[in-house]
Design an enzyme around this catalytic site. Structure first.
Site, PDB file in Angstrom:
ATOM      1  N   PHE A 165       0.847  -1.184   0.000  1.00 50.27           N
ATOM      2  CA  PHE A 165       0.000   0.000   0.000  1.00 50.27           C
ATOM      3  C   PHE A 165       0.888   1.241   0.000  1.00 50.27           C
ATOM      4  CE2 PHE A 165      -2.889   3.251   1.529  1.00 50.27           C
ATOM      5  CZ  PHE A 165      -3.994   2.995   0.732  1.00 50.27           C
ATOM      6  N   ASP A 181       1.137  -4.214   8.924  1.00 47.33           N
ATOM      7  CA  ASP A 181       0.007  -3.335   8.668  1.00 47.33           C
ATOM      8  C   ASP A 181      -1.247  -4.213   8.584  1.00 47.33           C
ATOM      9  OD1 ASP A 181      -1.968  -1.659   7.659  1.00 47.33           O
ATOM     10  OD2 ASP A 181      -0.601  -0.583   6.331  1.00 47.33           O
ATOM     11  N   TYR A 233     -11.549   2.380  10.137  1.00 52.33           N
ATOM     12  CA  TYR A 233     -12.719   2.712   9.323  1.00 52.33           C
ATOM     13  C   TYR A 233     -13.122   1.631   8.336  1.00 52.33           C
ATOM     14  CZ  TYR A 233      -8.919   4.378   6.259  1.00 52.33           C
ATOM     15  OH  TYR A 233      -7.773   4.486   5.522  1.00 52.33           O
ATOM     16  N   LYS A 234     -12.410   0.528   8.287  1.00 52.44           N
ATOM     17  CA  LYS A 234     -12.788  -0.551   7.379  1.00 52.44           C
ATOM     18  C   LYS A 234     -13.677  -1.547   8.128  1.00 52.44           C
ATOM     19  CE  LYS A 234      -8.470   0.013   4.761  1.00 52.44           C
ATOM     20  NZ  LYS A 234      -9.012   0.792   3.633  1.00 52.44           N
ATOM     21  N   ARG A 261     -12.544  -4.846  -7.315  1.00 55.28           N
ATOM     22  CA  ARG A 261     -12.360  -5.438  -5.982  1.00 55.28           C
ATOM     23  C   ARG A 261     -13.689  -5.431  -5.235  1.00 55.28           C
ATOM     24  NH1 ARG A 261      -8.687  -2.712  -1.265  1.00 55.28           N
ATOM     25  NH2 ARG A 261     -10.426  -1.259  -1.391  1.00 55.28           N
TER      26      ARG A 261
END
Length: 407
Positions: free
Chosen positions: A125, A194, A219-220, A366
């Site tokens: 990422f 991560d 927030y996921k 995705r």
């Protein structure tokens, strides 16, 4: 049995089906983007209203004590800890993933004097790599990238830190955390994981893997809201050695002594920097508590069932899209990724039909499976609507080719 009928049977037998009603999500939306932004728990607005009207509006500054605002980073960190295989005193909720990466990369480099290399993989990422590059610009770090099948061979006496994302944001491929951590330790390196695409959706046991550090977002799958505070983990054995560079007053041993000289707080508390965002913390607390109530074992089981159902259905009905996620559900995160030359247009056409997934450049569609609220019917709808979009040529509408900032 056709696809929709099979999905209906699975939904009827789903032990987590009742939890969807705990989220503010319309019945006609197939929301398959919880791996990017989790849905809103229904309890969150009420909790925020109380924080605004009572804690802030009525009790004002006294709420730092009466509502224990001052301890929210530790309180929420302790609630996240069981979801990631950590002890309560090893996790703190604070800042963003990017900021926490900077803190822990810097700390790891200082703990390995004479070594400057941070090892990662190309295609990690971006923010993870950017943080290393920022430290490189200050002369503090060197970046080394190795393909995932060559990471172990790239570990040598110059590597201070191995930094990897547990579940790859694009492909969904999941690393063997315990194996790579052990290999890094054999080479004398520390390891930073991560967990942004892992926490709340896949099995994570940081202490069983002997991990050193970890970060993750709120927030996921933790449903803390857009831009929710992140979290950081430091193994207890490193608590006295960690020295992070953002020596803000909340990370001071005695912040309200207001002394001129900095002295780090004990344990993971020293990772704090500035004043915590209380309203955002309250929202995150709601999402974390909800995930804890459901339980990781049930969440993982549902996640794998959803992704397998979808993978098999896509292979049968939409073979034009190449699945690039690992075939083994135990080797991937709670998502599937499909490659197609017109993935962006397909994503936009699905959104127009109230099926929300997302696009990752250059050619990946995705879809994520937040097991607390995604239904098998949502996954069946994805497959059938995608088949129709391809057959009808709807994806060729000019407006679907106009690329926006997010998807």
């Amino acid at each position: 049995m056709d696809l929709e009928a099979k999905a209906a049977t699975l939904d009827a037998a789903d032990p987590l089906a009742r939890w969807r009603s705990e989220f503010l999500i319309a019945d006609d939306i197939a929301y398959l983007d919880g791996n990017s932004l989790g849905a809103l728990p229904k309890v969150t607005p009420e909790r925020l209203q109380h924080a605004i009207q009572q804690e802030w509006g009525q009790d004002l500054i006294s709420s730092w004590n009466t509502a224990d605002w001052i301890r929210l980073p530790q309180t929420i960190g302790a609630k996240i800890a069981p979801l990631i295989g950590a002890a309560a005193h090893e996790v703190i909720a604070a800042d963003s993933v990017s900021v926490n990466l900077f803190k822990l990369i810097s700390a790891a480099l200082k703990m390995r004097p004479g070594r400057k290399v941070v090892l990662s993989e190309p295609g990690n990422f971006p923010t993870d790599l950017y943080m290393v590059q920022g430290l490189k610009g200050q002369g503090l770090a060197e970046q080394r990238l190795a393909e995932r099948d060559a990471i172990e061979d790239a570990l040598d006496e110059n590597v201070a830190l191995l930094m990897l994302t547990h579940v790859h944001y694009k492909s969904g491929a999941m690393f063997d955390m315990a194996q790579l951590t052990a290999k890094a330790h054999e080479a004398g390196a520390l390891v930073l994981w991560d967990l942004s695409h892992s926490a709340g959706a896949v099995p994570v046991d940081l202490n069983a893997a002997n991990a050193d550090f970890a970060v993750g977002c709120g927030y996921k799958y933790l449903n803390g809201g857009p831009g929710a505070p992140a979290f950081a983990f430091v193994a207890e054995r490193h608590h006295s050695a960690v020295e992070q560079p953002l020596s803000g007053w909340m990370g001071h041993a005695k912040p309200f002594a207001f002394t001129d000289d900095y002295a780090p707080a004990p344990g993971v508390n020293r990772l704090l920097c500035g004043t915590p965002p209380i309203l955002a913390m309250r929202a995150l607390e709601c999402g974390v508590e909800l995930m804890a109530r459901i339980g990781m074992e049930a969440l993982v089981a549902k996640s794998r069932a959803l992704s397998e159902f979808t993978r098999e259905a896509m292979a049968q009905h939409v073979p034009e899209l190449e699945c690039i996620a690992p075939e083994d559900p135990a080797a991937r995160g709670s998502q599937l990724s499909f490659r197609h030359a017109h993935a962006y247009e397909l994503c936009q056409a699905l959104i127009a039909r109230k099926i929300t997934g997302d696009f990752r450049a250059p050619d990946v569609l995705r879809v994520g499976f937040a097991p607390a609220y995604v239904r098998f019917a949502d996954c069946a709808r994805l497959v059938s609507e995608l088949r129709d979009i391809l057959d009808s040529g709807e994806w060729q509408k000019p407006e679907y080719a106009e690329r926006g900032a997010v998807t």
